[in-house]
Design an enzyme around this catalytic site. Structure first.
Site, short mmCIF file in Angstrom:
data_model
loop_
_atom_site.label_atom_id
_atom_site.label_comp_id
_atom_site.label_asym_id
_atom_site.label_seq_id
_atom_site.Cartn_x
_atom_site.Cartn_y
_atom_site.Cartn_z
N ALA A 267 0.84 -1.19 0.00
CA ALA A 267 0.00 0.00 0.00
C ALA A 267 0.88 1.24 0.00
O ALA A 267 2.11 1.16 0.09
CB ALA A 267 -0.92 -0.02 1.22
N GLY B 250 -0.10 -5.09 0.94
CA GLY B 250 -1.33 -4.90 0.19
C GLY B 250 -1.30 -5.54 -1.18
O GLY B 250 -2.34 -5.98 -1.69
N GLU C 74 -2.22 -9.06 -0.55
CA GLU C 74 -3.65 -9.13 -0.24
C GLU C 74 -4.49 -9.02 -1.51
O GLU C 74 -5.50 -9.72 -1.67
CB GLU C 74 -4.01 -8.03 0.76
N GLU D 21 3.92 -5.74 7.24
CA GLU D 21 3.22 -4.76 8.07
C GLU D 21 3.66 -4.78 9.53
O GLU D 21 3.65 -3.74 10.20
CB GLU D 21 1.70 -5.00 8.00
#
Length: 553
Positions: free
Chosen positions: A62, A101, A104, A124
């Site tokens: 992200a 991300g 994901e 993360e």
């Protein structure tokens, strides 16, 4: 400009993410991808969607700059849910570093195919967070609790072969990822990850993995590891939507913690470190390393791994033999562990050239270590660097020896050091994976850590040895028995503010004397170079967050 390029190939829609340099999943890219997905769903002529990425990697995570801010729509969790719910098959073609991300997003697709050499991971936890876009819910459905917890709690990436063996991806190809992904789409049906429960059917094994992980993180100074375990447990206990809501609530709680804020701050501080306004870095192809002792060996290894030709110079032949043998052993260990191939090992070894004093000419950079450190450089066209503080007032640059396994490169420059020499050494340090911090005088780490030790001695005399040592024990800088119980203690509280205040005061003195360029450089130097925990952010970050009145008190 659109960040998703589309192409029709019969009844396939090829969607290529194009957001250099690492295809970070910022709001604009998320919106473009959602628009592309919506258009494909509304197009009766589209049977399947192939997701690819341009450049060196599929999304590597992200946009960290958005953390701590109100998320812009569409959020990454909502985008992943839309991909998974798509009535047309979605195939993700993966390459590069599929992290956070990005992973994901890939898990939300119905099928995953990866190029050999791709790396997968959830970093993360290194920012005090957990995967917040369904990662803790989809990963256990693909790989089970034990593997999911290992991936998410450690943050260490795995290669494509391991990802395939665990079930994280469906196939690995050696080349032509695009063609392979298109071929996979030929007969692929939608297969929502949320509906897969194979790795979760053994409830006893799943519960045992959760219990083992919970025990392992019970004493963690950060909240994230415990919340990660809770979320992976929730994946088995709750319906998917409720588990995802539980995960999002945990992420929202964590992102506002002081520890997560400190970790994000340090992430950007490392990026800023070493930025100088003046000087142009020259290309470095060769380095002459004078001395073959303990300071020289790790530097030589880092350089030859980065593609630099290193001439290691000794005064006599016997000086060189132990260093060359040690380097050879390390390279052989790398090959035996599968970190490099035999061909890579040989190429690295070929970049190492032994020489005696007076042989040949110095390279683009000359590094003086050990017995050579006090010798004046006599090669005006070469960047001259000394290891350690001997000869501190001589011209040139000083590179402080790093802590074992450390990533810091603390560079000391005299006032008359050429700007181009500084820029060249900074670029070289970045090239070998070190974080450069530029300083003057005696440097940053030494005086700040001296202030810490003085504060601890004062506390030892006034408060007793156990409370003083407990500060370091809560920071993970010492181990062993004899300290007060750490359970439910605030790692920022107790006597810690007095120690951090002393360190911040020393850092402010360095800034006032212009021996450090910026407060964040002080924090990077003590965290990367001297072991202060990352989740503290450093003494300057701590002081800034508390304000002048608290610091004065």
């Amino acid at each position: 400009m659109a960040l998703v390029r589309t192409e029709r190939l019969g009844d396939l829609l090829i969607a290529t993410l194009d957001n250099p340099p690492v295809n970070a999943l910022g709001r604009a890219l998320r919106q473009d991808l959602l628009d592309t997905l919506t258009g494909a769903e509304d197009d009766a002529g589209v049977r399947a969607i192939v997701l690819l990425a341009s450049g060196r990697t599929f999304p590597a995570g992200a946009d960290i700059a958005e953390f701590g801010q109100a998320p812009g729509a569409p959020t990454l969790p909502d985008l992943c849910d839309r991909i998974e719910a798509c009535g047309k098959s979605v195939i993700a073609g993966l390459h590069g570093s599929v992290l956070g991300g990005g992973l994901e997003l890939a898990m939300a697709a119905h099928h995953r195919i990866a190029l050999a050499g791709t790396r997968f991971g959830f970093p993360e936890v290194s920012l005090g967070l957990l995967p917040g876009a369904g990662g803790t819910q989809r990963a256990p459905r693909l790989v089970g609790a034990a593997v999911a917890l290992r991936l998410i709690l450690t943050g260490r990436p795995v290669d494509a072969e391991e990802a395939l063996a665990t079930g994280l991806i469906d196939r690995v190809v050696e080349d032509d990822l695009r063609a392979a992904a298109i071929a996979m789409a030929g007969d692929a049906d939608p297969r929502p990850t949320r509906e897969r429960r194979g790795p979760m059917r053994d409830a006893a094994a799943y519960g045992a993995a959760v219990a083992e992980a919970r025990a392992a993180v019970a004493d963690a100074p950060l909240a994230a590891p415990g919340r990660i375990v809770d979320c992976v447990e929730a994946a088995a206990l709750l319906p998917f939507d409720q588990g995802a809501a539980f995960e999002r609530a945990a992420f929202s709680d964590l992102v506002t913690t002081r520890e997560a804020e400190a970790l994000r701050y340090l992430f950007f501080a490392e990026r800023r470190a070493g930025r100088v306004a003046e000087g142009t870095a020259r290309t470095v192809a060769t380095v002459s390393l004078f001395g073959a002792g303990p300071d020289a060996v790790p530097l030589a290894l880092s350089l030859i791994r980065a593609g630099v030709v290193v001439t290691i110079v000794g005064q006599v032949q016997d000086d060189l033999v132990p260093a060359l043998e040690r380097i050879a052993v390390v390279l052989e260990e790398d090959e035996a562990a599968g970190r490099i191939t035999g061909a890579v090992r040989e190429a690295q070894w070929d970049r190492l050239l032994p020489a005696l004093t007076g042989d040949g000419t110095p390279g683009d950079v000359a590094v003086l270590t050990e017995a050579f450190a006090d010798r004046p450089p006599d090669w005006p066209a070469t960047v001259s660097v000394r290891i350690g503080q001997r000869g501190l007032h001589a011209p040139g640059l000083i590179l402080e020896p790093p802590a074992p396994g450390g990533r810091l490169a603390e560079l000391l420059a005299a006032s008359d050091t050429a700007h181009d020499d500084v820029a060249t050494l900074i670029a070289l340090m970045r090239r070998i994976g070190r974080v450069p911090v530029l300083a003057r005088g005696v440097g940053i780490g030494a005086p700040v850590m001296a202030a810490m030790r003085a504060a601890l001695r004062h506390l030892d005399a006034t408060q007793g040895a156990v409370p003083a040592m407990d500060v370091l024990r809560r920071w993970g800088m010492v181990t062993g028995d004899g300290a007060a119980s750490l359970e439910n203690q605030d790692p920022f509280g107790g006597l810690a503010p007095r120690v951090l205040g002393a360190m911040a005061n020393a850092g402010l003195s360095l800034l006032g004397k212009e021996e450090a360029a910026r407060p964040s450089d002080v924090d990077v130097a003590v965290v990367l170079g001297h072991g202060l925990p990352r989740w503290l952010g450093g003494p300057m970050h701590w002081a800034h967050g508390r304000g002048l009145l608290v610091l004065r008190e």
